[in-house]
Design an enzyme around this catalytic site. Structure first.
Site, short mmCIF file in Angstrom:
data_model
loop_
_atom_site.label_atom_id
_atom_site.label_comp_id
_atom_site.label_asym_id
_atom_site.label_seq_id
_atom_site.Cartn_x
_atom_site.Cartn_y
_atom_site.Cartn_z
N CYS A 102 0.83 -1.21 0.00
CA CYS A 102 0.00 0.00 0.00
C CYS A 102 0.86 1.25 0.00
CB CYS A 102 -0.94 -0.02 1.21
SG CYS A 102 -1.97 1.46 1.33
N CYS A 154 -0.44 4.13 2.11
CA CYS A 154 -0.24 3.96 3.55
C CYS A 154 1.23 4.19 3.92
CB CYS A 154 -0.62 2.55 4.01
SG CYS A 154 -2.08 1.86 3.23
N ASP A 155 2.16 3.65 3.14
CA ASP A 155 3.56 3.59 3.57
C ASP A 155 4.52 4.43 2.73
OD1 ASP A 155 2.75 1.76 5.50
OD2 ASP A 155 2.98 0.07 4.13
#
Ligand code: FAD
Ligand code: NAP
Length: 311
Positions: A135, A138-139
């Site tokens: 992701c 997300c990261d």
């Protein structure tokens, strides 16, 4: 441990689940959505959605939040829980959650979507959360000014690469063939992006890393045409090699195809169990798009309401 009772229980809070909730609530029945572990579904992993009609460009999180609010405003009950067991042998159906709660319903719509697939390398597992991710939204933040790789050639991989190119200094897209599967418009963007380099015809042999501090340091790839193996120094690896339907809990309950997708009657959401319906990516081996999942959720709600009315 609580027992919840509703006319219609919807498993999943992606576009299919929320749309089913919106349609069913407007038909005047009691509806409960169980969110699952990923409230809002897969779209919450993308920073930009530009093919959901009516919204121009919108973040996946914002789009899903709007759907949730619309469902709640129409009277849908919403619970954060995750179903681990279903009993579809008798009506009312019973679904049990990881928190020990039971959900009893006259009809169920399964809209549990799909989850990221992995390469299956031991090193991928070892460094998951230490430089390996599925992701970028997300990261990606952790890789500002760094070098990262994205594995895959579909829309997800290309979107991840484009997003990461706004943060990282360099993005290496590793694809096992000599052409991308992604939509043409996205391919053009990737191929003209100076920060993105494509390693064609290449597969990942190993994700390289170190301990103390535990982190990814590189990637070993093999060119499948030449068999040449090379190491690339980098800081993060984003795996985007497709998705698999979230149907483990339905094995033995519903008919699944050979890839694990729920089988429904042609042009409907009706499963082999009367009163159980399926919508969205969980039953869609082909299209897997938000707008199609939403439409599929609407169909399932209409099928479920017709079933409940006939009861
Ligand atoms: P999902 O969105 O997968 O939602 C499934 C829901 O089920 C989740 O809420 C989950 O928590 C829940 N769930 C799972 N298991 C359980 C359980 N046991 N109990 C209860 N709940 C459970 N499509 C587009 O059209 N445009 C895009 O720009 C786009 N971008 C994308 C970007 C990325 C990174 C990804 C991964 C996908 C993208 N897609 C895009 C595809 C799109 O996200 C999916 O087609 C769509 O989200 C499918 O909706 P769904 O409701 O069927 O399932
Ligand atoms: P996908 O379309 O199935 O693509 C998976 C990619 O990973 C393919 O390029 C495939 O290679 C590659 N791959 C599969 N297994 C591999 C392995 N073991 N090793 C190396 N590479 C491997 O899946 P997706 O990209 O996750 O997309 C899923 C769905 O979501 C699609 O319907 C997509 O359109 C949708 N989506 C849409 C958008 C958007 O509209 N903007 C964004 C993201 C996702 P091959 O090409 O050789 O098969």
């Amino acid at each position: 441990m609580a027992l919840h009772t509703t006319d219609l229980l919807i498993l999943g809070s992606g576009p299919a689940g929320y749309t089913a909730g919106i349609y069913a609530a407007r038909a005047g029945i009691s509806v409960m959505i169980v969110s699952g572990n990923q409230e809002g579904g897969q779209l919450t992993m993308t920073s930009s959605v530009e093919n959901f009609p009516g919204f121009g460009e919108i973040s996946g999180y914002e789009l899903m939040d709007k759907m949730k609010q619309q469902a709640i405003n129409l009277g849908v009950s919403f619970v954060n829980d995750y179903i681990v067991e279903v009993d579809f042998s008798n009506r009312p159906f019973v679904c049990s959650s990881e928190n020990g709660h039971s959900y009893k319903a006259k009809a169920v719509i399964v809209a549990t979507g799909a989850s990221a697939r992995w390469l299956g390398l031991p090193s991928e597992k070892e460094f998951l959360g230490y430089g390996v991710s599925a992701c970028a939204t997300c990261d990606g933040f952790f890789y500002r000014g760094r070098t990262v790789a994205v594995i895959g050639g579909g829309n997800s991989a290309v979107c991840e690469a484009l997003y990461l190119s706004t943060l990282a200094d360099k993005v290496v897209l590793v694809h096992r063939r000599d052409s991308l599967r992604a939509d043409k418009i996205l391919q053009d963007r990737v191929l003209s992006n100076k920060k993105i380099v494509v390693e064609w015809n290449s597969v990942v042999e190993e994700i390289l890393g170190q301990n103390e501090p535990k982190k990814v340091t590189g990637l070993k790839i093999r060119n499948v045409e030449t068999d040449v193996v090379k190491n690339i120094d980098l800081d993060g690896v984003f795996v985007a090699v497709g998705h698999k339907p979230n149907t483990d809990i339905f094995k033995g309950n519903l008919i699944l195809d050979d890839k694990g997708y729920i089988v429904t009657h042609e042009n409907s959401s009706i499963t082999d169990i009367e009163g159980v319906f399926a919508a969205g990516d969980v039953k869609d081996p082909k299209y897997k798009q938000a707008v199609i999942s939403a439409g599929s959720g609407a169909m399932a709600a209409m099928d479920a309401v017709e079933f409940l009315d006939a009861e």
